[in-house]
Design a protein around this motif. Structure first.
Motif, mmCIF file in Angstrom:
data_model
loop_
_atom_site.group_PDB
_atom_site.id
_atom_site.type_symbol
_atom_site.label_atom_id
_atom_site.label_comp_id
_atom_site.label_asym_id
_atom_site.label_seq_id
_atom_site.Cartn_x
_atom_site.Cartn_y
_atom_site.Cartn_z
ATOM 1 N N LEU A 168 0.828 -1.206 0.000
ATOM 2 C CA LEU A 168 0.000 0.000 0.000
ATOM 3 C C LEU A 168 0.863 1.256 0.000
ATOM 4 N N VAL A 169 1.895 1.277 0.814
ATOM 5 C CA VAL A 169 2.809 2.420 0.882
ATOM 6 C C VAL A 169 3.489 2.637 -0.469
ATOM 7 N N VAL A 170 3.916 1.559 -1.110
ATOM 8 C CA VAL A 170 4.561 1.670 -2.423
ATOM 9 C C VAL A 170 3.590 2.270 -3.441
ATOM 10 N N PHE A 171 2.337 1.812 -3.449
ATOM 11 C CA PHE A 171 1.336 2.375 -4.364
ATOM 12 C C PHE A 171 1.137 3.868 -4.115
ATOM 13 N N LEU A 172 1.047 4.247 -2.839
ATOM 14 C CA LEU A 172 0.798 5.649 -2.512
ATOM 15 C C LEU A 172 1.993 6.523 -2.874
ATOM 16 N N GLU A 173 3.195 6.008 -2.670
ATOM 17 C CA GLU A 173 4.387 6.747 -3.100
ATOM 18 C C GLU A 173 4.340 6.980 -4.604
ATOM 19 N N GLY A 174 3.975 5.946 -5.357
ATOM 20 C CA GLY A 174 3.877 6.058 -6.808
ATOM 21 C C GLY A 174 2.813 7.052 -7.250
ATOM 22 N N ALA A 175 1.778 7.220 -6.420
ATOM 23 C CA ALA A 175 0.706 8.168 -6.728
ATOM 24 C C ALA A 175 1.046 9.582 -6.287
ATOM 25 N N GLY A 176 2.228 9.749 -5.683
ATOM 26 C CA GLY A 176 2.677 11.083 -5.300
ATOM 27 C C GLY A 176 2.311 11.529 -3.899
ATOM 28 N N VAL A 177 1.896 10.585 -3.050
ATOM 29 C CA VAL A 177 1.553 10.938 -1.668
ATOM 30 C C VAL A 177 2.837 11.078 -0.859
ATOM 31 N N ALA A 178 3.033 12.258 -0.288
ATOM 32 C CA ALA A 178 4.201 12.495 0.561
ATOM 33 C C ALA A 178 3.974 11.808 1.905
ATOM 34 N N GLU A 179 4.970 11.101 2.403
ATOM 35 C CA GLU A 179 4.901 10.394 3.686
ATOM 36 C C GLU A 179 3.677 9.476 3.766
ATOM 37 N N PRO A 180 3.578 8.493 2.887
ATOM 38 C CA PRO A 180 2.388 7.642 2.848
ATOM 39 C C PRO A 180 2.141 6.849 4.135
ATOM 40 N N GLU A 181 3.192 6.503 4.868
ATOM 41 C CA GLU A 181 2.999 5.770 6.128
ATOM 42 C C GLU A 181 2.155 6.567 7.105
ATOM 43 N N ALA A 182 2.280 7.886 7.053
ATOM 44 C CA ALA A 182 1.589 8.761 7.996
ATOM 45 C C ALA A 182 0.097 8.898 7.707
ATOM 46 N N VAL A 183 -0.350 8.541 6.508
ATOM 47 C CA VAL A 183 -1.761 8.738 6.168
ATOM 48 C C VAL A 183 -2.589 7.457 6.221
ATOM 49 N N LEU A 184 -1.964 6.311 6.436
ATOM 50 C CA LEU A 184 -2.701 5.046 6.390
ATOM 51 C C LEU A 184 -3.881 4.992 7.354
ATOM 52 N N ASP A 185 -3.757 5.623 8.502
ATOM 53 C CA ASP A 185 -4.837 5.597 9.495
ATOM 54 C C ASP A 185 -5.590 6.920 9.590
ATOM 55 N N ASP A 186 -5.396 7.778 8.612
ATOM 56 C CA ASP A 186 -6.085 9.059 8.590
ATOM 57 C C ASP A 186 -7.317 8.941 7.690
ATOM 58 N N PRO A 187 -8.522 8.972 8.266
ATOM 59 C CA PRO A 187 -9.732 8.786 7.462
ATOM 60 C C PRO A 187 -9.985 9.902 6.445
ATOM 61 N N GLN A 188 -9.292 11.018 6.564
ATOM 62 C CA GLN A 188 -9.406 12.057 5.539
ATOM 63 C C GLN A 188 -8.641 11.671 4.277
ATOM 64 N N TRP A 189 -7.699 10.747 4.407
ATOM 65 C CA TRP A 189 -6.882 10.302 3.282
ATOM 66 C C TRP A 189 -7.272 8.913 2.790
ATOM 67 N N VAL A 190 -7.465 7.980 3.734
ATOM 68 C CA VAL A 190 -7.667 6.571 3.374
ATOM 69 C C VAL A 190 -8.954 6.053 3.981
ATOM 70 N N GLU A 191 -9.787 5.435 3.136
ATOM 71 C CA GLU A 191 -10.997 4.767 3.590
ATOM 72 C C GLU A 191 -10.783 3.257 3.432
ATOM 73 N N TRP A 192 -10.873 2.536 4.554
ATOM 74 C CA TRP A 192 -10.756 1.083 4.547
ATOM 75 C C TRP A 192 -12.172 0.513 4.465
ATOM 76 N N ARG A 193 -12.490 -0.217 3.407
ATOM 77 C CA ARG A 193 -13.835 -0.752 3.204
ATOM 78 C C ARG A 193 -13.865 -2.268 3.388
ATOM 79 N N GLY A 194 -14.950 -2.742 4.007
ATOM 80 C CA GLY A 194 -15.229 -4.173 4.034
ATOM 81 C C GLY A 194 -14.259 -5.028 4.801
ATOM 82 N N GLY A 195 -13.712 -4.527 5.849
ATOM 83 C CA GLY A 195 -12.788 -5.305 6.671
ATOM 84 C C GLY A 195 -11.992 -4.370 7.559
#
Length: 74
Positions: free
Chosen positions: A39-66
């Motif tokens: 997931l971090v690798v994908f987000l880095e490729g999409a241009g997200v700065a510091e992707p590890e920091a946004v994984l649990d931020d609901p304004q950035w990432v929505e976890w669906r169905g689990g």
């Protein structure tokens, strides 16, 4: 409230979770993540700065169905 731009979809029957990003008015599939590292690798490729920091931020990432950070087969 607007939705999070990154969606980690429900676990598939074979394991892994599809990851999409909403950008420029459309959804783009980044790939299937089998771990937080993927997931971090994908987000880095999409241009997200510091992707590890946004994984649990609901304004950035929505976890669906689990639970967040679980990638095993459904």
């Amino acid at each position: 409230m607007t939705r999070a731009p990154i969606v980690v979809h429900r676990p598939s029957l074979l394991g892994g979770r599809r990851v999409t990003v909403h950008s420029s008015g459309r959804d783009e599939i980044l790939g299937t993540a089998y771990s937080d590292h993927d997931l971090v690798v994908f987000l880095e490729g999409a241009g997200v700065a510091e992707p590890e920091a946004v994984l649990d931020d609901p304004q950035w990432v929505e976890w669906r169905g689990g639970h967040a950070h679980e990638f095993h087969a459904a």
